[in-house]
Design an enzyme around this catalytic site. Structure first.
Site, mmCIF file in Angstrom:
data_model
loop_
_atom_site.group_PDB
_atom_site.id
_atom_site.type_symbol
_atom_site.label_atom_id
_atom_site.label_comp_id
_atom_site.label_asym_id
_atom_site.label_seq_id
_atom_site.Cartn_x
_atom_site.Cartn_y
_atom_site.Cartn_z
ATOM 1 N N ASN A 5 15.461 25.502 58.144
ATOM 2 C CA ASN A 5 13.653 26.344 58.032
ATOM 3 C C ASN A 5 14.174 28.047 58.717
ATOM 4 O OD1 ASN A 5 12.266 26.807 61.057
ATOM 5 N ND2 ASN A 5 10.956 24.981 59.524
ATOM 6 N N VAL A 6 12.951 28.188 58.796
ATOM 7 C CA VAL A 6 13.015 29.561 58.911
ATOM 8 C C VAL A 6 11.879 29.807 59.547
ATOM 9 C CG1 VAL A 6 15.039 31.104 58.191
ATOM 10 C CG2 VAL A 6 12.780 30.499 57.085
ATOM 11 N N ARG A 7 11.086 30.580 60.586
ATOM 12 C CA ARG A 7 9.349 30.643 60.958
ATOM 13 C C ARG A 7 9.437 31.501 62.796
ATOM 14 N NH1 ARG A 7 12.535 26.330 63.233
ATOM 15 N NH2 ARG A 7 13.210 26.156 65.511
ATOM 16 N N HIS B 87 20.729 8.331 71.285
ATOM 17 C CA HIS B 87 20.709 7.507 71.401
ATOM 18 C C HIS B 87 21.283 6.315 70.942
ATOM 19 C CE1 HIS B 87 18.081 7.458 67.765
ATOM 20 N NE2 HIS B 87 18.121 6.448 67.490
ATOM 21 N N GLY C 167 -1.978 19.505 65.461
ATOM 22 C CA GLY C 167 -2.554 18.697 64.464
ATOM 23 C C GLY C 167 -2.678 18.876 62.553
ATOM 24 N N GLY C 168 -1.125 19.268 62.688
ATOM 25 C CA GLY C 168 -1.165 19.990 61.089
ATOM 26 C C GLY C 168 -1.106 19.002 59.911
ATOM 27 N N HIS D 174 29.613 26.423 56.590
ATOM 28 C CA HIS D 174 30.065 26.508 57.946
ATOM 29 C C HIS D 174 30.172 28.496 57.241
ATOM 30 C CE1 HIS D 174 29.055 24.106 61.348
ATOM 31 N NE2 HIS D 174 28.738 23.008 60.021
ATOM 32 N N SER E 42 10.058 25.799 55.674
ATOM 33 C CA SER E 42 10.749 24.406 55.987
ATOM 34 C C SER E 42 11.161 23.430 54.594
ATOM 35 C CB SER E 42 10.120 23.266 57.220
ATOM 36 O OG SER E 42 11.259 22.380 57.541
ATOM 37 N N HIS F 72 18.681 20.426 55.183
ATOM 38 C CA HIS F 72 18.139 21.104 55.880
ATOM 39 C C HIS F 72 17.917 22.757 56.142
ATOM 40 C CE1 HIS F 72 16.042 22.299 60.264
ATOM 41 N NE2 HIS F 72 14.739 21.574 59.228
#
Length: 304
Positions: free
Chosen positions: A110-112, A177, A260-261, A147, A94, A108
């Protein structure tokens, strides 16, 4: 399920991105390796790479983590309640880059991969990731380029993937919001396994491998653009929206904290200088107002 291949790819991706950004910036990222010993809430290891207060990046973080735990957190099972309470294995890369120059957008990526390991049953594995762009001052050619690279990366995996993942990104990176998009989007996918393990992993690699081609040309176009206090002030104000999204809505942030990271690594995405202003809006007709009227709304950028 070959998690060794996934780990090898992710570490190589992190190294390639950091090396490229170091060459672009001229400053080195620091390395912070960590390990969680067996017996705790989480076990595993990771490598955080961070650059702060350089000429290009006011803060840039690119983290790898690989953890195992005894219980999937709620953020990972909200769409898969049958897996609640199962042990799990998760790994990913990330990154968030916050440039100094307000004309260079924040980005930003991220790959997971996440695998649930319910006792007595086969592992349930899925992938997620994507990338999105958050400009402070909008440029049509930057948005079109970003894009288009994402569209082309996903094309081999089906014509439905880019429009589907673009729409998902527009809907996900949205501050409910504020009734306001965080930026101009990109692509986003989660809980993805429909192509099978090998092809889903290949699609995830295609997204990760496209990041530098999507972002670096924009950096090179905008990094020397003149700016002053007005632009820096607006940048800090808009960064506030980034903080609000990450702390209220972001599934990755919630997963990290709930499981808990490492808090420092999880919150490495936060910008270093942020402002909030009560009931403020830019004056009509200004470049700042144009961000809202022309860019912070869904557009078919790749087709323009």
């Amino acid at each position: 399920m070959d998690t060794t291949a996934v780990r090898t790819y992710l570490l190589d991706l992190q190294s390639r991105i950091v090396t490229a950004m170091e060459a672009e910036d001229g400053a080195p990222f620091i390395s912070d390796a960590w390990q969680r010993e067996p017996g705790g809430k989480l076990e595993g290891d990771g490598l955080s790479r961070l650059l702060e207060d350089s000429d290009l990046l006011e803060r840039g973080g690119c983290s790898f983590s690989h953890v195992k735990g005894q219980t999937l957190p709620p953020s990972a099972t909200q769409h898969r309640p049958e897996l609640a309470g199962a042990p799990f294995e998760a790994m990913g890369v990330s990154l968030v880059f916050h440039p100094r120059n307000p004309y260079v957008p924040t980005v930003h990526m991220n790959v997971r991969m996440l695998a649930a390991l319910p006792p007595g049953r086969d592992a349930v594995t899925w992938f997620g990731g994507g990338m999105d762009l958050t400009p402070y001052y909008g440029f049509e050619d930057d948005a079109q380029h970003f894009h288009s690279i994402n569209r082309d990366a996903l094309a081999p995996f089906g014509n439905d993937k880019y429009p589907r993942f673009k729409r998902w990104c527009d809907e996900y990176f949205f501050l409910k919001h504020r009734n306001e998009p965080r930026g101009i989007g990109g692509v986003f996918f989660d809980d993805f396994s429909e192509l099978g393990f090998d092809a889903s992993f290949a699609m995830t690699r295609a997204v990760g491998d496209a990041f530098l081609d999507a972002y670096l040309p924009i950096v090179r176009r905008r990094r020397d653009h003149p700016y002053g206090e007005r632009e820096r002030d607006f940048q800090a104000y808009r960064r506030g929206r980034y903080v609000e999204f990450n702390l209220v809505f972001d599934r990755g942030t919630l997963f990290g904290l709930q499981s808990g990271g490492r808090t420092e690594a999880i919150l490495m995405s936060m910008p270093p200088i942020v402002k909030w202003r009560y009931n403020w809006a830019p004056e009509p007709g200004t470049p700042e107002a144009r961000l809202y009227t022309d860019f912070l709304r869904p557009r078919d950028w790749a087709a323009e």
